[in-house]
Design a protein around this motif. Sequence first.
Motif, PDB file in Angstrom:
ATOM      1  N   ASN A 522       0.805  -1.224   0.000  1.00 14.06           N
ATOM      2  CA  ASN A 522       0.000   0.000   0.000  1.00 14.06           C
ATOM      3  C   ASN A 522       0.835   1.271   0.000  1.00 14.06           C
ATOM      4  O   ASN A 522       0.289   2.371   0.189  1.00 14.06           O
ATOM      5  N   ASN A 523       2.139   1.147  -0.199  1.00 13.49           N
ATOM      6  CA  ASN A 523       3.040   2.310  -0.273  1.00 13.49           C
ATOM      7  C   ASN A 523       2.929   3.198   0.974  1.00 13.49           C
ATOM      8  O   ASN A 523       2.866   4.437   0.879  1.00 13.49           O
ATOM      9  N   GLU A 524       2.903   2.558   2.145  1.00 11.94           N
ATOM     10  CA  GLU A 524       2.879   3.339   3.375  1.00 11.94           C
ATOM     11  C   GLU A 524       4.280   3.814   3.780  1.00 11.94           C
ATOM     12  O   GLU A 524       4.416   4.633   4.698  1.00 11.94           O
ATOM     13  N   PHE A 525       5.314   3.333   3.098  1.00  9.68           N
ATOM     14  CA  PHE A 525       6.676   3.742   3.417  1.00  9.68           C
ATOM     15  C   PHE A 525       7.073   4.950   2.571  1.00  9.68           C
ATOM     16  O   PHE A 525       6.662   5.081   1.412  1.00  9.68           O
ATOM     17  N   ILE A 526       7.855   5.840   3.161  1.00 11.08           N
ATOM     18  CA  ILE A 526       8.375   7.020   2.459  1.00 11.08           C
ATOM     19  C   ILE A 526       9.860   7.158   2.767  1.00 11.08           C
ATOM     20  O   ILE A 526      10.390   6.494   3.673  1.00 11.08           O
ATOM     21  N   LEU A 527      10.535   8.026   2.026  1.00 16.40           N
ATOM     22  CA  LEU A 527      11.957   8.289   2.252  1.00 16.40           C
ATOM     23  C   LEU A 527      12.144   9.711   2.774  1.00 16.40           C
ATOM     24  O   LEU A 527      11.523  10.650   2.265  1.00 16.40           O
ATOM     25  N   HIS A 528      12.965   9.839   3.794  1.00 14.13           N
ATOM     26  CA  HIS A 528      13.465  11.130   4.236  1.00 14.13           C
ATOM     27  C   HIS A 528      14.942  11.207   3.847  1.00 14.13           C
ATOM     28  O   HIS A 528      15.612  10.174   3.705  1.00 14.13           O
ATOM     29  N   TYR A 529      15.445  12.422   3.710  1.00 15.25           N
ATOM     30  CA  TYR A 529      16.821  12.592   3.239  1.00 15.25           C
ATOM     31  C   TYR A 529      17.575  13.504   4.202  1.00 15.25           C
ATOM     32  O   TYR A 529      17.040  14.484   4.720  1.00 15.25           O
ATOM     33  N   GLN A 530      18.844  13.169   4.399  1.00 13.95           N
ATOM     34  CA  GLN A 530      19.731  14.002   5.221  1.00 13.95           C
ATOM     35  C   GLN A 530      20.972  14.358   4.395  1.00 13.95           C
ATOM     36  O   GLN A 530      21.605  13.469   3.816  1.00 13.95           O
ATOM     37  N   PRO A 531      21.327  15.654   4.332  1.00  8.04           N
ATOM     38  CA  PRO A 531      22.457  16.068   3.481  1.00  8.04           C
ATOM     39  C   PRO A 531      23.812  15.677   4.087  1.00  8.04           C
ATOM     40  O   PRO A 531      23.976  15.617   5.312  1.00  8.04           O
ATOM     41  N   ILE A 532      24.768  15.416   3.209  1.00  7.65           N
ATOM     42  CA  ILE A 532      26.162  15.157   3.586  1.00  7.65           C
ATOM     43  C   ILE A 532      26.986  16.342   3.085  1.00  7.65           C
ATOM     44  O   ILE A 532      26.961  16.668   1.893  1.00  7.65           O
ATOM     45  N   ILE A 533      27.713  17.020   4.005  1.00  2.00           N
ATOM     46  CA  ILE A 533      28.387  18.289   3.714  1.00  2.00           C
ATOM     47  C   ILE A 533      29.896  18.075   3.646  1.00  2.00           C
ATOM     48  O   ILE A 533      30.489  17.434   4.525  1.00  2.00           O
ATOM     49  N   ARG A 534      30.506  18.597   2.580  1.00  7.64           N
ATOM     50  CA  ARG A 534      31.969  18.558   2.462  1.00  7.64           C
ATOM     51  C   ARG A 534      32.552  19.717   3.261  1.00  7.64           C
ATOM     52  O   ARG A 534      32.119  20.873   3.119  1.00  7.64           O
ATOM     53  N   LEU A 535      33.567  19.454   4.108  1.00  7.32           N
ATOM     54  CA  LEU A 535      34.078  20.454   5.036  1.00  7.32           C
ATOM     55  C   LEU A 535      34.998  21.485   4.381  1.00  7.32           C
ATOM     56  O   LEU A 535      35.198  22.552   4.938  1.00  7.32           O
ATOM     57  N   THR A 536      35.555  21.170   3.224  1.00  6.59           N
ATOM     58  CA  THR A 536      36.477  22.129   2.615  1.00  6.59           C
ATOM     59  C   THR A 536      35.759  23.387   2.150  1.00  6.59           C
ATOM     60  O   THR A 536      36.283  24.491   2.251  1.00  6.59           O
ATOM     61  N   ASP A 537      34.520  23.243   1.650  1.00  2.00           N
ATOM     62  CA  ASP A 537      33.777  24.407   1.156  1.00  2.00           C
ATOM     63  C   ASP A 537      32.330  24.425   1.615  1.00  2.00           C
ATOM     64  O   ASP A 537      31.542  25.252   1.164  1.00  2.00           O
ATOM     65  N   PHE A 538      31.940  23.485   2.532  1.00  2.00           N
ATOM     66  CA  PHE A 538      30.583  23.395   3.062  1.00  2.00           C
ATOM     67  C   PHE A 538      29.556  23.268   1.942  1.00  2.00           C
ATOM     68  O   PHE A 538      28.505  23.894   1.953  1.00  2.00           O
ATOM     69  N   ARG A 539      29.850  22.386   0.984  1.00  2.00           N
ATOM     70  CA  ARG A 539      28.944  22.107  -0.124  1.00  2.00           C
ATOM     71  C   ARG A 539      28.290  20.746   0.095  1.00  2.00           C
ATOM     72  O   ARG A 539      28.900  19.817   0.605  1.00  2.00           O
ATOM     73  N   VAL A 540      27.027  20.666  -0.318  1.00  2.00           N
ATOM     74  CA  VAL A 540      26.304  19.408  -0.253  1.00  2.00           C
ATOM     75  C   VAL A 540      26.855  18.483  -1.338  1.00  2.00           C
ATOM     76  O   VAL A 540      26.772  18.793  -2.531  1.00  2.00           O
ATOM     77  N   VAL A 541      27.431  17.345  -0.937  1.00  2.00           N
ATOM     78  CA  VAL A 541      28.035  16.420  -1.905  1.00  2.00           C
ATOM     79  C   VAL A 541      27.320  15.066  -1.914  1.00  2.00           C
ATOM     80  O   VAL A 541      27.723  14.168  -2.646  1.00  2.00           O
ATOM     81  N   GLY A 542      26.276  14.926  -1.111  1.00  2.00           N
ATOM     82  CA  GLY A 542      25.553  13.665  -1.106  1.00  2.00           C
ATOM     83  C   GLY A 542      24.349  13.733  -0.191  1.00  2.00           C
ATOM     84  O   GLY A 542      24.194  14.661   0.622  1.00  2.00           O
ATOM     85  N   LEU A 543      23.464  12.735  -0.326  1.00  2.00           N
ATOM     86  CA  LEU A 543      22.298  12.601   0.535  1.00  2.00           C
ATOM     87  C   LEU A 543      22.223  11.162   1.033  1.00  2.00           C
ATOM     88  O   LEU A 543      22.649  10.241   0.329  1.00  2.00           O
ATOM     89  N   GLU A 544      21.703  10.980   2.229  1.00  2.00           N
ATOM     90  CA  GLU A 544      21.422   9.631   2.717  1.00  2.00           C
ATOM     91  C   GLU A 544      19.909   9.444   2.755  1.00  2.00           C
ATOM     92  O   GLU A 544      19.194  10.261   3.352  1.00  2.00           O
ATOM     93  N   ALA A 545      19.420   8.382   2.106  1.00  2.00           N
ATOM     94  CA  ALA A 545      17.994   8.077   2.082  1.00  2.00           C
ATOM     95  C   ALA A 545      17.656   7.215   3.297  1.00  2.00           C
ATOM     96  O   ALA A 545      18.248   6.153   3.496  1.00  2.00           O
ATOM     97  N   LEU A 546      16.704   7.677   4.118  1.00  2.00           N
ATOM     98  CA  LEU A 546      16.310   6.987   5.346  1.00  2.00           C
ATOM     99  C   LEU A 546      14.818   6.681   5.286  1.00  2.00           C
ATOM    100  O   LEU A 546      13.993   7.570   5.055  1.00  2.00           O
ATOM    101  N   ILE A 547      14.469   5.424   5.500  1.00  2.00           N
ATOM    102  CA  ILE A 547      13.086   4.978   5.355  1.00  2.00           C
ATOM    103  C   ILE A 547      12.264   5.337   6.592  1.00  2.00           C
ATOM    104  O   ILE A 547      12.752   5.321   7.707  1.00  2.00           O
TER     105      ILE A 547
END
Length: 772
Positions: A522-547
């Motif tokens: 029934n598609n009751e599951f969803i994804l939340h995302y948390q950003p991964i930040i590179r410390l040299t320039d504080f840029r978002v370089v990835g996301l982690e998908a969390l159910i």
Amino acid sequence: MKDKKHSELQSGLIFFCCFIAMLIWGLTLNQLHKSKNFLLHNLKREQNNIIGILTENMFQALEQKRPIELLAQKWFSDHQQKSLNDITNFINGERTFNRVVLYRLSGETFYQSSPLQLPPENQEHIKYHINEMAINHKAMILNCQIDSMKTSWQMPILFPLKQGKNIQGAMLLELDIGYILNLFRDIDIGKKGNITIFNKQCKKLIRFENGGLIIESSLSEKPTVAYMQNVSGSKILQFPGQEEYCLSYKHVRNYPFIITVSQELKEFFSSFYQNTKQQIWSLSILTCFCFIGLWLLCKMINKKQQYLIELKASNAKNNELIVQLEQKHQTAVNEASFDPLTGLYNRRLFISLAKKNLALGKRNSFVYAILFIDLDRFKSINDTLGHLIGDLLLKAVAERLVDCTRKSDIVARFGGDEFVVMLANLETEQNISPIAEKIITVVSEPFKNIDGHLVTTSPSIGISIFPSDGEDIESLLENADAAMYNSKRSGRGLYSFFDTSLNTVSIQDLGLEQRMPSAIANNEFILHYQPIIRLTDFRVVGLEALIRWQHPDYHLVYPSDFIKTAEDTDLITTLDNWVLEAACQQIVKWRSAGLKVVPVAVNVSPVLLKSKKYPDLFFETLSRNQLLPENITIEVTRTAFIEGKNNVIENLEIFLSKGVRISLDNFGNGNGNGISNLNRISSLPIRTLKIDRRFIQKIRNNFNDNSIILSTIVLAKKLNLTVVATGIETHEQLVNLKVAGCDQVQGYFFSRPVPERQIREFLISPLRSIPA
């Protein structure tokens, strides 16, 4: 009569003056002797301090061979080129050794960090020394006996390579003598003093003097000095034709080196002798003037008093050091016995004290009870307000628990939001309920100022009684824990006594288990995302998908509440496949909307990683969504390598070969301090190391752990791993990690896991400013 009195007075004065002169001379010479002995004692002590530092530095430098030795032993086990490549990478970044050569037991070379062709006669020398080493199982110094190795700034050392108790080969390390010179550079040993390195046979190898460094080939040979057979010591020596000198020595533990520090006594005492000469000359003149003898005596008394003052000051300083050592010892005892956050007993000390109480309880008629306390909704408070508020709440709850109990009771924190109380010396079992009710009433009162927040919680209490519910502390704790879960199921903020009929399986868990198959459909599951930040320039370089599970009855359910159920019911593979498909579809949507996508990390269970069909299924999903391997990062945990390790590694190597990045999650959340685990993962096919948030939080709770995290990051980088720190919550943690050289971070400091509509902001504006 007057002449006689005058003569007597004159004789008396002469006698008095002579007596005073003799007394002064005797005191002066004795004091000079003591001063000389005192200076000599200080010289020996200073030499021993220097030699202790030098031997420890030498030991630490030589210990850098350990990683090379481990990699070489690994090559003997698997004969993979990667182990030799890792040695090359390590030696390139190492200053202690200039060159590494690895030999089989037959003397055949199978690795050398830099090429060097040896003549046949020198190869025979190597084989001879390897055979000799195979007999005595000890490292040896080649003493530059091999012509092709007679490089002034290198010292070849041959070490055995063991597999268990057997020697499989040898390792030749060329120690950088320039590095050793750097250790001696700032040490003041006088113009004629020297620091010498001997081998175990007391043969000189290197001597450092005021004029510079002298290598073994230019040193004159001297007979073996038997006095250096002990571990350490000091001697006053004099060779024919030389001045007397003071020599201190110490063996480098576990290695065939002896380091000595020697200084010529004539040079050392030059100032003392000059001062002594001046004193004697002055005293000779003053002796002629007997009338100032008393003054000289007073001067000597004053001088001796000064020595007493200095001795008193020295004793006071020593007493202060003793107090500091005692305080440090007490601090170490407290850290091992008390919870660092609340100051309560920890699990270890609680169990020890509880066992003693139970032993007394078997000999008296008193009642003993265990109260297992868990805070209701604490996880929600922690996730909503942050771990700082959670920690302050735990401290406040601990204070209230202490106020609710008696001095004879034992209050402890077992970890997280779990507290345990032992009620001791109760008259009857009826005395237990009033105390439990008091704890519930007091702890349930609102906490009005937790860092400016009004926080409300309540305790759920489970109670077990000695001896009816158990005769040992382990059984009592287990039964009290079961009773506590019964309190939670009954409505929270309650207390329950243990009953053997208690069913410790959660009703909510049972409901989740029964609904999970239909929830996936029934598609009751969803994804939340948390950003991964590179410390040299504080840029978002990835996301982690969390159910997350949007449950119709329990609202938003977190993975910690249903992943175990999914694993137990074999639904975990279906759930993992759903996460991969959902993440791929979301990347396609972002790309279609014109957003610049970054890699999305998905967690893969050990069950799925062991399947040989999973790589085909994975790449089929990517192909169906027209995505590249670099769009998805696979995150695994250390439990994936416990069972079916070979299949897991084989699958991960397939992913790596096709461009999928592999990340090891929750590093540091387990046994050991993290650094030792790096030795076990160096051969695993991973490219990213994610340090667990509980490991990172030690930066806040204990600044001494900063060095451990720094060492972990440095060693991980030596293995060419990208380091990601998770659970970053404070600016202090961010600064410490950036200084330590951490590559990337993720945590509540930048963003908690959020739905897709909120994570878009990080894709639209990937460059992030540091929150105040």
